[in-house]
Write an enzyme that holds these catalytic residues in place. Structure first.
Site, PDB file in Angstrom:
ATOM      1  CG  ASN A 114      -0.174  -0.096   2.507  1.00  0.00           C
ATOM      2  OD1 ASN A 114       0.569   0.804   2.854  1.00  0.00           O
ATOM      3  ND2 ASN A 114      -0.321  -1.225   3.203  1.00  0.00           N
ATOM      4  CG  ASP A 142      -6.774  -5.363   6.069  1.00  0.00           C
ATOM      5  OD1 ASP A 142      -6.375  -5.494   7.245  1.00  0.00           O
ATOM      6  OD2 ASP A 142      -7.248  -4.292   5.619  1.00  0.00           O
ATOM      7  CE  LYS A 148       9.192 -11.803 -13.879  1.00  0.00           C
ATOM      8  NZ  LYS A 148       9.743 -11.340 -15.127  1.00  0.00           N
ATOM      9  CG  PHE A 195      -2.949   5.316  13.291  1.00  0.00           C
ATOM     10  CD1 PHE A 195      -2.028   5.089  14.295  1.00  0.00           C
ATOM     11  CD2 PHE A 195      -2.983   6.571  12.689  1.00  0.00           C
ATOM     12  CE1 PHE A 195      -1.159   6.083  14.707  1.00  0.00           C
ATOM     13  CE2 PHE A 195      -2.118   7.574  13.076  1.00  0.00           C
ATOM     14  CZ  PHE A 195      -1.207   7.343  14.087  1.00  0.00           C
ATOM     15  CE  LYS A 230      -8.796  -3.708  14.249  1.00  0.00           C
ATOM     16  NZ  LYS A 230      -7.738  -3.653  13.246  1.00  0.00           N
TER      17      LYS A 230
END
Ligand code: PMT
Length: 402
Positions: free
Chosen positions: A209, A278, A288, A323, A341
């Site tokens: 990300n 996630d 590869k 966060f 959480k």
């Protein structure tokens, strides 16, 4: 304040240079030792002897002097102090600090210092409001430097305006606050995660990300400046770790989870600023993969939620911060994550607005605690956001461990 606590007082060449004597006396009245560092131009406006007499130690003036015994004066003193306060600070000094120019004792000293830095600017209004000066101030704030803003009033140039040195009492008060804060997390272990994780499909392709790590690294730097022992478990980033942080580099969510789990039982504060993937691929190929081996679909499986695991196994007296990166219903979704959480604090981070969140220098967040108390910040540098988060962390830690 403990006897033996030393402040370095930097003095540069503003008309308000005489007020530095009051700043010096103010620190002394509060039990601090003061060492004075003057620029050459400041020493032409006011005799160093005056500062030496007041401080009861020789004021250091350019050119760079070496102490006897071969030790380097700026490094020696930089290690001893609990605060570096520059009052008054000219536009030139601010510009040199912002750019890392080290061509005299004061600017060289700034680069060597590991303590909080407080700057009280003093200059003509046009110079203070000049976009270059303001950009330099912003850059220094982003690097953790704090300012006592100048006041509006009658200036030496016989004009009314912004730029007058703040009252010495205000500078001293702010300086004392920073000295206290430089130890507010002393003896505490702070574990911070930062950056992205990478989940490999094969040796060259991965799922990741946009996290740059800047938010987590800023939190680590802020915790260090408060005297904490900081471990930074970081995914791949292009950043240098803050000075004195213990860096634990990882790549995958699995590696991050293992490193965090090994250190969590010892941590007083855990802050999960990392953007952990996630999902991962069911397997990672050892070679590869060829183009023709894909049929247009790639299967994904969920990764374990590290934070959720910490929330289940947590020590009551430690502070757990997560966060929540959200594109909609920011506070509602963040509060849900706090409950699910079992966190003490959730930092709701809008990741849709341009210029904040992922891969940005600035951020704007809502810091929410278990009682639903919310601190909504302005848009600030990540370091300043880190400061506000750690203020809340310290509040929660104090209430838990009273
Ligand atoms: O790195 P920067 O470029 O500076 O950007 C900062 C940031 C936007 C990445 C940061 O401020 C931020 O919001 N980090 C959390 C990103 C995220 O993964 O949010 P989330 O809402 O998906 O996850 C919620 C919490 O669970 C997070 O604390 C996350 O670290 C944690 N988590 C998520 C998934 C997982 N498998 N394990 C986790 O521990």
């Amino acid at each position: 304040m403990t006897m033996g606590t030393t402040v370095a007082l930097g003095v540069s060449s503003s008309i308000s240079v005489y007020k530095a004597c009051e700043v010096l006396r103010g620190f002394q009245k509060n039990g601090l030792e003061v060492r004075v560092l003057m620029t050459l131009n400041a020493s032409r406006m006011i005799a160093p002897l005056l500062f030496s007499a007041l401080a009861r130690s020789k004021a250091i003036v350019d050119p760079i002097q070496e102490e006897s015994g071969g030790s380097i004066a700026h490094i020696e003193l930089a290690r001893e102090i609990s605060l570096f306060c520059v009052a008054p600070a000219t536009a030139n000094v601010i510009a040199k600090f912002a750019k890392g120019v080290a061509d005299d004792f004061l600017s060289t000293f700034y680069l060597a210092v590991d303590s909080p830095v407080l700057i009280a600017p003093a200059m003509n209004e046009a110079m203070f409001l000049h976009p270059r000066t303001q950009a330099n101030i912003r850059a220094l704030k982003a690097a953790g430097v704090e300012f006592v803003e100048p006041e509006k009033g009658y200036l030496a140039c016989r004009e009314e305006g912004w730029g007058r040195l703040a009252a010495p009492e205000r500078i001293v008060e702010e300086g004392l606050r920073l000295v206290r804060r430089s130890r507010s997390l002393a003896g505490k272990r702070v574990l911070v995660t930062a950056g992205p994780t990478r989940e490999y499909l094969d040796p060259v392709r991965f799922l990741s990300n946009r996290s740059s790590g800047k938010m987590g690294y800023a939190l680590a730097a802020e915790a260090l400046s408060r005297g904490a022992e900081v471990t930074l478990v970081s995914g791949p980033t292009a950043l240098l770790p803050p000075f004195r942080a213990k860096l634990v580099p990882v790549e995958t969510g699995g590696e991050m989870g293992a490193e965090v789990a090994a250190r969590a039982p010892e941590a007083d504060v855990i802050i999960m600023a990392a953007a952990v993937s996630d999902f991962r691929f069911p397997e990672t190929a050892g070679r590869k993969l060829k183009k023709n081996e894909f049929d247009g679909r790639i299967a994904l499986v969920p990764t374990p939620d590290i934070l959720e695991g910490l929330g289940r196994s947590r020590r009551k007296e430690a502070v757990l911060v997560g966060f929540a990166a959200e594109t909609d219903r920011l506070e509602e979704n963040a509060l849900r994550k706090l409950r699910e959480k079992n966190l003490d604090i959730v930092v709701a981070n809008d990741v849709k607005t341009e210029g904040i969140g992922f891969d940005a220098d600035e951020n704007q967040v809502v810091i929410i605690d278990r009682n639903g108390r919310a601190v909504r910040t302005e848009r600030l540098s990540k370091r300043e956001i880190g400061r506000l988060i750690l203020d809340e962390v310290e509040g929660v830690f104090g209430r838990k461990n009273r």
